[in-house]
Every structure is written in structure tokens, then in C-alpha cells.
Design an enzyme around this catalytic site. Structure first.
Site, PDB file in Angstrom:
ATOM      1  N   GLU A 163       0.812  -1.222   0.000  1.00 28.04           N
ATOM      2  CA  GLU A 163       0.000   0.000   0.000  1.00 28.04           C
ATOM      3  C   GLU A 163       0.847   1.275   0.000  1.00 28.04           C
ATOM      4  OE1 GLU A 163      -3.312   1.902   3.013  1.00 28.04           O
ATOM      5  OE2 GLU A 163      -3.353  -0.263   2.644  1.00 28.04           O
ATOM      6  N   ASP A 164       1.972   1.258   0.701  1.00 26.60           N
ATOM      7  CA  ASP A 164       2.712   2.498   0.932  1.00 26.60           C
ATOM      8  C   ASP A 164       4.133   2.534   0.385  1.00 26.60           C
ATOM      9  OD1 ASP A 164       0.558   3.643   2.248  1.00 26.60           O
ATOM     10  OD2 ASP A 164       1.147   2.856   4.186  1.00 26.60           O
TER      11      ASP A 164
END
Length: 200
Positions: free
Chosen positions: A85-86
Site C-alpha cells: 500500500e505504501d
């Protein structure tokens, strides 16, 4: 093994330790190393700009120390849960390095960053009840860590209203995760009660 003992001194002892170490411990160390490399330039949103890696390590620690979780795949997924996600990590990369089971748990708890924030939050609530038990454990520990963090200090730029909204939304997500870990759910409920957040 002979070469490690004959080497003598601390170097030999270290090699012996490495050779005889529990395979699960080696797996977790490799997972921590991978996650730390991926998050190395990131910071949390608190005033102290805490290194981001503290978060996934903290989530894994909640699972093991407070939740009594010994499932290595769950602990690995906790350490990796924000990498796709990051960071630039891909699902295929996790699958190759850590196996399909760990990669799948991470995939279950990963938001689609291509969607608007409110839609991502709505989907977390909607999907919570349909996650695997392993993914639910990671999500419970993740929420517990984040809510404790919010009680400890307000992120830069957050108003008291935004903090309260995060607690309200987290309660909705947790409602879909119930029946997974009574210990973690009780700890979350204590936080919700303190904030006067409905848990029904």
C-alpha cells in the site's frame, strides 16, 4: 557445524548461533529486514516523525505479546502489511520472497490507493467480515496500534474532530472483525469506551 566450533572466539559462537537458530526466528528477521528497507525513508505523522517501521513492528508485537499469536505467517504479514500500500512493493514480489500465504494475507489488508479515501474507508468496513481469520488478526492489531497512537499524540494537522471520526470509523471496521480474538477486541473496546464510541 565443526567449522563453527573450531573457529573459536565470538565469531565461532555467532556462526553456531546462526546455524542452530529456530527457522521461524530466521524468517521473522528476514521479514523485518525487508520491511525496514522498504519503509526506510518514511515517517509517521506524529510531531516527532517517528520512523515508520516502528508501526509494523508494533503491530506484530501486539499480536505476539498481547494476542498470543504464534502463527508465523500472521506475524510476517503484520510486518509487511503496509508494504504494498505504501511502498513500491508488489504482490508478486511478496509472493516470490515470502510465499503465497503471506502475500495473500497482506493483499487482504491492503487498500487500493487508486480509489478516493472515503471509498477506501467504506470498503474496509464492508470487507472486514469477509476477511480470513489471519487477516482479521492483523487488522485488529493494526487498529489497536493506531488508536493507541492517537491517544498518545495527535498527528500533525489533525483536529480533535478528525481524531474522533477515526475512532468512530475504526469501531465500524472492528465490528466486522469480532469473534476473532477476544483479548484484542477487549482492549479495543476499552479504548472505544473511553472515547464514548458505540460498539454495536
Amino acid at each position: 557445524m565443526h567449522s563453527s566450533t573450531s573457529a573459536g572466539g565470538r565469531g565461532g559462537d555467532f556462526l553456531l548461533l546462526t546455524v542452530t537458530m529456530n527457522p521461524d526466528a530466521l524468517l521473522l528477521l528476514e521479514t523485518v529486514h525487508f520491511s525496514a528497507e522498504k519503509h526506510r525513508d518514511q515517517r509517521r505523522k506524529d510531531a516527532d516523525q517517528t520512523p515508520y517501521i516502528n508501526h509494523p513492528i508494533g503491530v506484530a508485537r501486539i499480536l505476539s505479546h498481547e494476542g498470543g499469536v504464534t502463527d508465523i505467517e500472521v506475524l510476517q504479514a503484520a510486518l509487511l502489511h503496509d508494504t504494498v500500500e505504501d511502498t513500491d512493493t508488489t504482490h508478486a514480489e511478496l509472493e516470490t520472497k515470502f510465499g503465497s500465504a503471506v502475500a495473500h494475507i497482506v493483499q487482504e489488508v491492503t487498500d487500493d490507493k487508486n480509489l478516493p479515501k472515503q471509498e477506501r474507508k467504506r470498503l474496509q468496513v464492508e470487507h472486514a467480515a469477509h476477511c480470513s481469520r489471519q487477516a482479521k488478526l492483523v487488522k485488529l492489531a493494526d487498529k489497536l496500534y493506531n488508536l493507541r497512537d492517537l491517544n498518545r499524540c495527535t498527528p500533525v494537522g489533525w483536529t480533535a474532530e478528525r481524531v474522533q471520526e477515526y475512532f468512530d470509523w475504526s469501531s465500524e471496521v472492528v465490528n466486522g472483525l469480532r469473534g476473532t480474538s477476544s483479548v484484542l477486541e477487549e482492549k479495543l473496546d476499552e479504548l472505544f469506551t473511553h472515547r464514548r464510541v458505540s460498539t454495536t
